[in-house]
Design an enzyme around this catalytic site. Structure first.
Site, PDB file in Angstrom:
ATOM      1  N   GLN A 167       8.248   2.416  -6.659  1.00 30.39           N
ATOM      2  CA  GLN A 167       6.996   2.975  -6.130  1.00 30.39           C
ATOM      3  C   GLN A 167       7.264   4.016  -5.045  1.00 30.39           C
ATOM      4  OE1 GLN A 167       5.534  -0.928  -5.089  1.00 30.39           O
ATOM      5  NE2 GLN A 167       3.847  -0.776  -6.537  1.00 30.39           N
ATOM      6  N   ASP A 199      -5.682   1.289  -1.017  1.00 33.33           N
ATOM      7  CA  ASP A 199      -4.527   0.409  -0.852  1.00 33.33           C
ATOM      8  C   ASP A 199      -3.625   0.922   0.275  1.00 33.33           C
ATOM      9  OD1 ASP A 199      -2.956  -1.779  -2.118  1.00 33.33           O
ATOM     10  OD2 ASP A 199      -1.486  -0.195  -2.440  1.00 33.33           O
ATOM     11  N   GLU A 240      -7.509  -1.318   2.956  1.00 32.21           N
ATOM     12  CA  GLU A 240      -6.539  -2.366   3.268  1.00 32.21           C
ATOM     13  C   GLU A 240      -5.757  -1.904   4.500  1.00 32.21           C
ATOM     14  OE1 GLU A 240      -2.879  -4.861   1.190  1.00 32.21           O
ATOM     15  OE2 GLU A 240      -2.980  -2.702   0.947  1.00 32.21           O
TER      16      GLU A 240
END
Ligand code: NOJ
Ligand code: CA
Length: 544
Positions: A167, A199, A240
């Site tokens: 990622q 996110d 988040e």
């Protein structure tokens, strides 16, 4: 209403685990569409859909290869628009999870960036030709993640990744990255989503390697807010932000960054309060959470799709929660949290499950419910890491749990079919038939919560009870207030609230775990049974 999100009940789910509509063993958009009446009758008014974009699925879909498409395993764009229409008819809004911090290593941008140093995509990521001095500056996944920098042969350089090495982080110091993502947000907003769950927000605006933002890194968030509001006036950004609470203000900004912050801080202290039976833990939260502007909101939750991350507690307090709810090492994850669902943490005790959710529904903010918690679903600790809490929804007691008609070996996710939380004991169909079930309790609680918007928008205040294990709080909004009292202990408690008589005189009891004497029959004294709770509405207009 631009601040609609202050009074919704959000339900979070991953399509793959919810319901399979076409019999291939993979939950999908059609399955969700077919479940909308269930969600509507539960009182759900907003969905948070976890990532459904094309992805190699090495991180539950948080590793995206195309932000402008839907993984065909879940359906197509037409199915999505149909879902949005059906949801709208039931007054349910839809938020999409958007992992902007990183892509999958398989994303065409990264593939081109590694292949061609002169490509425009090279600067979409963070690179270092020399071996970086600190290879592990911010590892998130403990032993599962060796480093934050990984050497890529093809690129001849190291790239930065906050999370897994598949990622790579996107470089928001490069304005072209935000431009691409604005296109993505514009696309989904145009289709009709109500906003995004963003996110890993703090990592997007953090300096990495040698790159620095030109101005204030939070301008990235301001630009996103401006963009989404220009495209849909009432769009919402649910972020988040798992940081210390004194940083929350930086993410709300002046009502110009995120609208809603997921309240990790409250989550930690709720579990501390359950474990220690001390209301002081909750008092501490309400006294230390930054006061918000009218359009800022907290998104409260008990459990989510990740481990119950206890990083906001002191080491000593964390140990207390571990001892109570994760005594075995296998119940823990990444050295900071618990990979269990709520119901098994309370050994299936209805009273504690309900008391915990009663707090969730009444603490100031917007409640966020996790799929399956409304029936008390369990976890499967034999699965790897966080997969323990990502098993399929238990619709019925049949062998296929009503989840899919495909043979089990073709399912993308597993089912809990043994132990006390197996689907022939815990399922929607049985609980529907039983008016005393947890599911019916949930629906009632949510419906009453809709009548008490004060909990979502009011100014909170802790009320003294004189009992260390009873927590009372009031949320004032305009002419009315909502009051809730919770008994964290397994013993009956009698107490008095440190509230003016006039206030209690106008208290209407709205919801409780049992039938208690009316307030005026007890000379203002209140009683709560084991793990009991009561909700009141105080309508000052009644006074005259
Ligand atoms: C936060 C998500 O909640 C989590 O599930 C994921 O693994 C990380 N972001 C990395 O994408
Ligand atoms: Ca399917």
């Amino acid at each position: 209403m631009a601040n609609w999100y202050t009074n919704v009940v959000i339900y979070s789910l991953h399509l793959e685990a919810f319901r399979d509509g076409n019999g291939d063993g993979i939950g999908d958009l059609k399955g969700l569409r077919d479940s909308l009446d269930y969600l509507a009758s539960l009182g759900i008014t907003c969905l948070w859909l976890q990532p459904f974009y094309p992805s190699p699925q090495r991180d539950n879909g948080y590793d995206v290869t195309d932000y402008l498409a839907i993984d065909p395993r879940y359906g197509d764009l037409g199915d999505f628009v149909t879902l949005l229409e059906h949801a709208e008819q039931r007054n349910i809004r839809v938020l999409l999870d958007l992992p902007l911090n990183h892509t999958s290593i398989d994303h065409p941008w990264f593939q081109e960036a590694r292949r061609d140093p002169s490509s425009r995509y090279r600067d979409f990521y963070y690179w270092s030709r020399e071996e970086p001095k600190n290879l592990r500056d911010n590892p998130i996944f403990g032993e599962e993640q060796e480093s934050n920098w990984t050497y890529d042969e093809e690129a001849g350089a190291w790239y930065y990744h906050t999370f897994y090495k598949h990622q790579p982080d996107l470089n928001y110091t490069n304005p072209a990255v935000l431009e691409e993502m604005e296109k993505v947000m514009g696309f989904w907003l145009r289709l009709g989503v109500a906003g995004f769950r963003l996110d890993a927000v703090p990592h997007m605006v953090r300096a990495k390697g040698s790159k620095r933002f030109d101005g204030d890194p939070h301008d990235v968030l301001r630009a996103i807010r401006r963009f989404v509001e220009e495209h849909r006036r009432d769009a919402v950004l649910l972020g988040e932000v798992d940081t210390e609470p004194d940083e929350y203000q930086n993410y709300f900004g002046q009502e110009d960054q995120l609208n809603v912050l997921l309240n990790f801080y409250l989550c930690n202290y709720l579990f501390l309060a359950f474990a220690t039976r001390r209301s002081s833990a909750l008092q501490h939260v309400l006294e230390t959470l930054p006061v918000t502007l009218p359009y800022d909101q907290y998104g409260n939750f008990l459990r989510n799709h990740d481990e119950l991350d206890l990083e906001r507690l002191s080491e000593e307090d964390r140990q207390k929660v571990y001892e109570a709810y994760a005594p075995d090492e296998e119940m823990r994850a990444f050295g900071r949290g618990i990979r269990r669902r709520l119901a098994p943490m309370f050994e299936g005790d209805r009273r504690q499950i309900q008391m915990a959710h009663s707090l969730l529904f009444t603490m100031p903010g917007t409640p966020v419910v996790r799929y399956g918690d409304e029936i008390g679903m369990g976890d499967d600790l034999s699965l790897h890491g966080r997969d323990s809490v990502r098993t399929v929804m238990q619709w019925t007691d049949h062998d296929n749990a009503g989840f899919s008609t495909a043979p089990r070996e073709r399912w993308a996710r597993t089912l809990i079919d043994s132990g006390p939380f197996r689907n022939d004991k815990i399922n929607v169909a049985d609980q529907r038939r039983d008016p005393e079930s947890l599911l019916h309790w949930f629906a009632r609680a949510i419906h009453v919560r809709h009548e008490l918007p004060e909990f979502g928008e009011g100014e909170p205040e802790v009320i003294e009870t004189g009992c260390a294990d009873v927590f009372a709080h009031l949320c004032r909004s305009g002419d009315s207030s909502a009051l809730a009292v919770h008994n964290l202990s397994p013993e009956t408690r009698r107490f008095r609230l440190d509230l003016g008589h006039e206030e209690l005189d106008v208290a209407l009891e709205m919801f409780a775990d049992a039938r208690y004497d009316r307030l005026d029959q007890n000379d203002g004294a209140l009683e709560l049974g084991p793990y009991g709770f009561r909700w009141f509405k105080l309508e000052h207009l009644l006074e005259g």
